[in-house]
Write a protein that holds these residues in place. Structure first.
Motif, PDB file in Angstrom:
ATOM      1  N   LYS A  56     -71.657  -1.465 -32.498  1.00 64.40           N
ATOM      2  CA  LYS A  56     -72.809  -0.642 -32.133  1.00 64.40           C
ATOM      3  C   LYS A  56     -73.579  -0.295 -33.403  1.00 64.40           C
ATOM      4  O   LYS A  56     -73.053  -0.384 -34.519  1.00 64.40           O
ATOM      5  CB  LYS A  56     -72.378   0.620 -31.399  1.00 64.40           C
ATOM      6  N   ASP A  57     -74.806   0.088 -33.226  1.00 67.55           N
ATOM      7  CA  ASP A  57     -75.681   0.438 -34.338  1.00 67.55           C
ATOM      8  C   ASP A  57     -75.105   1.649 -35.099  1.00 67.55           C
ATOM      9  O   ASP A  57     -74.706   2.633 -34.484  1.00 67.55           O
ATOM     10  CB  ASP A  57     -77.078   0.770 -33.799  1.00 67.55           C
ATOM     11  N   ALA A  59     -76.820   3.428 -37.208  1.00 70.84           N
ATOM     12  CA  ALA A  59     -77.938   4.243 -37.693  1.00 70.84           C
ATOM     13  C   ALA A  59     -77.704   5.736 -37.506  1.00 70.84           C
ATOM     14  O   ALA A  59     -78.126   6.550 -38.332  1.00 70.84           O
ATOM     15  CB  ALA A  59     -79.228   3.824 -36.997  1.00 70.84           C
ATOM     16  N   ASP A  60     -77.035   6.119 -36.439  1.00 72.16           N
ATOM     17  CA  ASP A  60     -76.833   7.538 -36.148  1.00 72.16           C
ATOM     18  C   ASP A  60     -75.462   8.043 -36.585  1.00 72.16           C
ATOM     19  O   ASP A  60     -75.042   9.142 -36.210  1.00 72.16           O
ATOM     20  CB  ASP A  60     -77.003   7.793 -34.648  1.00 72.16           C
ATOM     21  N   THR A  61     -74.747   7.233 -37.390  1.00 79.00           N
ATOM     22  CA  THR A  61     -73.415   7.606 -37.858  1.00 79.00           C
ATOM     23  C   THR A  61     -73.463   7.883 -39.353  1.00 79.00           C
ATOM     24  O   THR A  61     -74.098   7.152 -40.108  1.00 79.00           O
ATOM     25  CB  THR A  61     -72.404   6.474 -37.582  1.00 79.00           C
ATOM     26  N   GLU A  62     -72.799   8.957 -39.776  1.00 76.71           N
ATOM     27  CA  GLU A  62     -72.837   9.321 -41.191  1.00 76.71           C
ATOM     28  C   GLU A  62     -71.502   9.909 -41.610  1.00 76.71           C
ATOM     29  O   GLU A  62     -70.847  10.612 -40.848  1.00 76.71           O
ATOM     30  CB  GLU A  62     -73.958  10.332 -41.452  1.00 76.71           C
ATOM     31  N   TYR A 274     -68.563   6.160 -40.355  1.00 76.58           N
ATOM     32  CA  TYR A 274     -69.567   5.141 -40.681  1.00 76.58           C
ATOM     33  C   TYR A 274     -68.885   3.862 -41.180  1.00 76.58           C
ATOM     34  O   TYR A 274     -69.181   2.762 -40.706  1.00 76.58           O
ATOM     35  CB  TYR A 274     -70.519   5.675 -41.747  1.00 76.58           C
ATOM     36  N   GLN A 277     -67.062   2.096 -38.311  1.00 72.76           N
ATOM     37  CA  GLN A 277     -67.925   1.342 -37.408  1.00 72.76           C
ATOM     38  C   GLN A 277     -68.497   0.108 -38.085  1.00 72.76           C
ATOM     39  O   GLN A 277     -68.660  -0.946 -37.460  1.00 72.76           O
ATOM     40  CB  GLN A 277     -69.069   2.218 -36.893  1.00 72.76           C
ATOM     41  N   LYS A 326     -75.387  -4.001 -39.584  1.00 74.40           N
ATOM     42  CA  LYS A 326     -75.506  -2.566 -39.326  1.00 74.40           C
ATOM     43  C   LYS A 326     -75.930  -2.270 -37.893  1.00 74.40           C
ATOM     44  O   LYS A 326     -75.541  -1.247 -37.309  1.00 74.40           O
ATOM     45  CB  LYS A 326     -76.496  -1.938 -40.312  1.00 74.40           C
ATOM     46  N   LYS A 327     -76.703  -3.143 -37.322  1.00 71.71           N
ATOM     47  CA  LYS A 327     -77.151  -2.943 -35.934  1.00 71.71           C
ATOM     48  C   LYS A 327     -76.116  -3.384 -34.914  1.00 71.71           C
ATOM     49  O   LYS A 327     -76.305  -3.200 -33.708  1.00 71.71           O
ATOM     50  CB  LYS A 327     -78.466  -3.691 -35.701  1.00 71.71           C
TER      51      LYS A 327
END
Length: 332
Positions: A56-57, A59-62, A274, A277, A326-327
């Protein structure tokens, strides 16, 4: 081909339990497993994993914690390749990355204890099964990124043989010789005890030497446009450096393919969602992996030196890879 990395990989990797038993179908660490039998370690069917499953993307994981340690298996080319890929991306994202090189036993122990955060080279369901049985309840798997790890017999791509059995009647085309690696390697044992008797290849001289010697012969023969047959394994950069292909193995004498997984300790997985994933998203096919390893390890390229520069160059040649990674778009 003289690099220590190659010699170690040929001996360590092929001497591992990857070398399946002479029956050609062992998938359970010592016995013979049929297609319908449980081929799992610690209750999980590792052989069913699809690379990139669960992508999964990111982008929203940190991650709050941006210091991370990555383990590398001593001498295993694909371990260096994947870890330095991950290291490149994480450092671009502002992480402080430490790498540690260890053998398999200390690596699994270190990750289970929390001394190392992640590693990318768990071979299952066979090669590292005993470590999963010992440490699996203290670890988290982050999916498999490669699904074609296997022992092979390979020939130059324009030669006549299509199957291993063809070498019985086409030996003259290959100077009646099969070039092998180290005498103590599991690949050598499997070839000697399974492939040669199963396919009645007693007409061939099985020339046992070393990984560098086998690779040197492969280069010499392909440069001279001469037919050659060698014992090999995937993943290996020789598939990118030389015009070679695997012979089909209808009897399964060389064994079935394994998958390569990424793992972490439980605390590392919680602290680094992050990174976790990102590893879940990773997929490398034979072409990508062979070209990356070729650039990193062959004497015609970086020869095992300056992994950071080699990976950076590979990523320049594959400009869409990181974005797709990353996506979560690398999965088949």
């Amino acid at each position: 081909m003289k690099k220590t990395t190659l010699t170690k990989l040929g001996g360590i990797l092929a001497a591992s339990a990857l070398a399946l038993s002479a029956c050609g179908a062992s998938n359970s660490g010592g016995g013979s497993a049929g297609a319908d039998e449980d081929t799992s370690a610690e209750g999980k069917d590792w052989s069913s994993c699809k690379p990139g499953e669960g992508s999964k993307d990111v982008a929203d994981t940190e991650d709050d914690e941006k210091k991370v340690s990555l383990g590398i298996f001593n001498g295993w080319d694909e371990s260096y390749a994947t870890v330095y890929l991950v290291k490149n991306v994480l450092e671009e994202d502002g992480y402080e990355v430490e790498t540690k090189e260890l053998d398999a036993g200390p690596m699994f122990t270190g990750v289970a204890k929390g001394d190392i955060d992640f590693f990318t080279d768990g071979w299952l369901p066979l090669t590292h099964e005993s470590y999963i049985e010992q440490f699996g309840d203290k670890m988290v798997d982050h999916g498999c990124w490669y699904d074609n790890a296997k022992l092979t017999i390979a020939v130059n791509e324009d030669s006549p043989a299509k199957t291993i059995g063809d070498l019985k009647d086409m030996g003259d085309e290959y100077n009646n010789t099969l070039y092998g690696i180290d005498a103590g390697a599991g690949l050598t044992k499997t070839t000697k005890e399974a492939a040669i008797p199963d396919y009645e290849l007693d007409n061939l001289e099985f020339k046992i030497s070393s990984t560098p010697a086998m690779l040197a012969q492969l280069q010499k023969s392909t440069d001279a446009d001469e037919n050659v047959a060698v014992t090999l394994w995937r993943p290996h950069w020789a598939y990118d450096a030389f015009p070679v292909r695997d012979l089909e193995d209808p009897k399964g004498a060389m064994g079935e393919a394994e998958r390569i997984f990424s793992f972490s300790g439980k605390d590392a997985a919680e602290e680094h969602p992050y990174v976790s994933q990102l590893l879940q998203n990773l997929v490398l096919d034979d072409d990508h992996l062979a070209s990356l390893e070729n650039l990193m390890f062959s004497d015609d390229n970086y020869g095992g030196d300056n992994h950071e520069k080699a990976v950076a160059e590979w990523l320049e040649d594959n400009p869409d890879f990181v974005d797709q990674w990353k996506k979560g778009e690398l999965a088949k």
